[in-house]
Write a protein that holds these residues in place. Structure first.
Motif, PDB file in Angstrom:
ATOM      1  N   ARG A 147      -6.957  74.773  65.533  1.00  0.00           N
ATOM      2  CA  ARG A 147      -7.410  74.012  64.642  1.00  0.00           C
ATOM      3  C   ARG A 147      -7.665  72.435  64.885  1.00  0.00           C
ATOM      4  N   ILE A 172     -10.430  73.019  58.020  1.00  0.00           N
ATOM      5  CA  ILE A 172      -9.482  72.685  56.894  1.00  0.00           C
ATOM      6  C   ILE A 172      -9.005  73.964  56.641  1.00  0.00           C
ATOM      7  N   LYS A 173      -9.735  75.261  56.500  1.00  0.00           N
ATOM      8  CA  LYS A 173      -9.177  76.408  56.113  1.00  0.00           C
ATOM      9  C   LYS A 173      -8.157  77.132  57.070  1.00  0.00           C
ATOM     10  N   LYS A 219     -15.206  72.179  57.664  1.00  0.00           N
ATOM     11  CA  LYS A 219     -14.551  73.215  56.526  1.00  0.00           C
ATOM     12  C   LYS A 219     -14.035  74.486  56.939  1.00  0.00           C
ATOM     13  N   LYS A 220     -14.091  74.834  58.363  1.00  0.00           N
ATOM     14  CA  LYS A 220     -13.245  76.036  58.927  1.00  0.00           C
ATOM     15  C   LYS A 220     -12.006  75.111  59.378  1.00  0.00           C
TER      16      LYS A 220
END
Length: 270
Positions: free
Chosen positions: A245, A123-124, A120-121
């Motif tokens: 990322r 993706i953000k 999730k992190k």
């Protein structure tokens, strides 16, 4: 299997585990526990114990590489490591009184949770542009100064990771890396090395405890460690060249594969 083939396979696996350890900040137990269970046909408790022993030299090697390159926060790593060292024997004791299936299910659950959290992190996280590709100096952030409150929180993070580490035979990085990213807002380029410092400290009491119980397969641990030690140094060198990322996606994917393997094995599909 032929002993020579087993030895060569162990060295190759150790090298791969070491590279991932130095790059992602995990001791390597996420691979080693399923590997020892599936590839070496070791009992779950022996798999976790042997993994803990192998993790120590791997983590020390990776931590040294990160400290040399200033890609870690040493004070936070030591604080988390001391917190984990106090609680990891508790996790080992819980493992000795738990059924084998409970250890494997617990390992799969916590690994999957950490994987989903980091995914999730990832993706953000913003995509890195030309600045990240300009060179190592632009890719590695400066090391932040830790306050006393942050160090105290680091001890707490380590304590949580210590129980999980001792119980499921993993280094604790699978818990600490996501928590460090979330609680301290530290980029993964710094959390990987910080986590390895902590793992090297917190895994030691758990490994000693497991050894006293007689649960360690020493020859397997030694063969894998011979490959993992140089691998971890190499993994630490790769940190400046991998975008933030991408590191998060690699970390989450790596953990998710380990969790799925454990579940399939427990269900009898592997």
């Amino acid at each position: 299997m032929d002993p020579l083939i087993t030895l060569l396979a162990s060295l190759a696996v150790g090298l791969a585990v070491g590279v991932l350890s130095g790059l992602l900040g995990i001791g390597g137990g996420t691979i080693l526990v399923p590997l020892f269970k599936l590839g070496y046909a070791l009992e779950p408790i022996v798999s976790t114990a042997t993994s803990l022993v192998t993790i120590i030299p791997t983590s020390i090697s990776g931590a040294i590489g990160h400290i040399r390159r200033k890609t870690c926060v040493p004070a936070l790593g030591v604080a988390a490591g001391l917190g984990g060292a106090l609680t990891s024997p508790v996790g080992v004791w819980l493992a000795t009184v738990s059924p084998d299936w409970a250890i494997m299910v617990a390992a799969a659950t916590v690994i999957a949770y950490s994987a989903i959290t980091m995914f999730k992190k990832a993706i953000k996280a913003p995509k890195e542009g030309k600045a990240a590709a300009a060179g190592a100096s632009a890719a590695v952030p400066s090391v932040p100064r830790m306050t006393r409150r942050q160090l105290a929180l680091g001890v707490g993070v380590g304590a949580i990771a210590g129980v999980a580490s001792g119980y499921v035979g993993l280094g604790g990085g699978f818990v600490m890396v996501p928590l460090m990213v979330s609680l301290f807002r530290i980029p993964m380029k710094l959390t990987s090395g910080t986590s390895l410092i902590a793992v090297a400290l917190l895994a030691a009491p758990a490994a000693v405890t497991q050894a006293l119980y007689g649960n360690v397969e020493w020859m397997v641990a030694a063969a894998v460690a011979v490959g993992s030690v140089p691998g971890a140094l190499w993994g630490a060198r790769l940190i400046p060249h991998v975008p933030e990322r991408a590191l998060r996606f690699i970390f989450s994917g790596f953990l998710l594969v380990g969790a799925v393997m454990l579940v399939l094995n427990q269900a009898g599909a592997l």
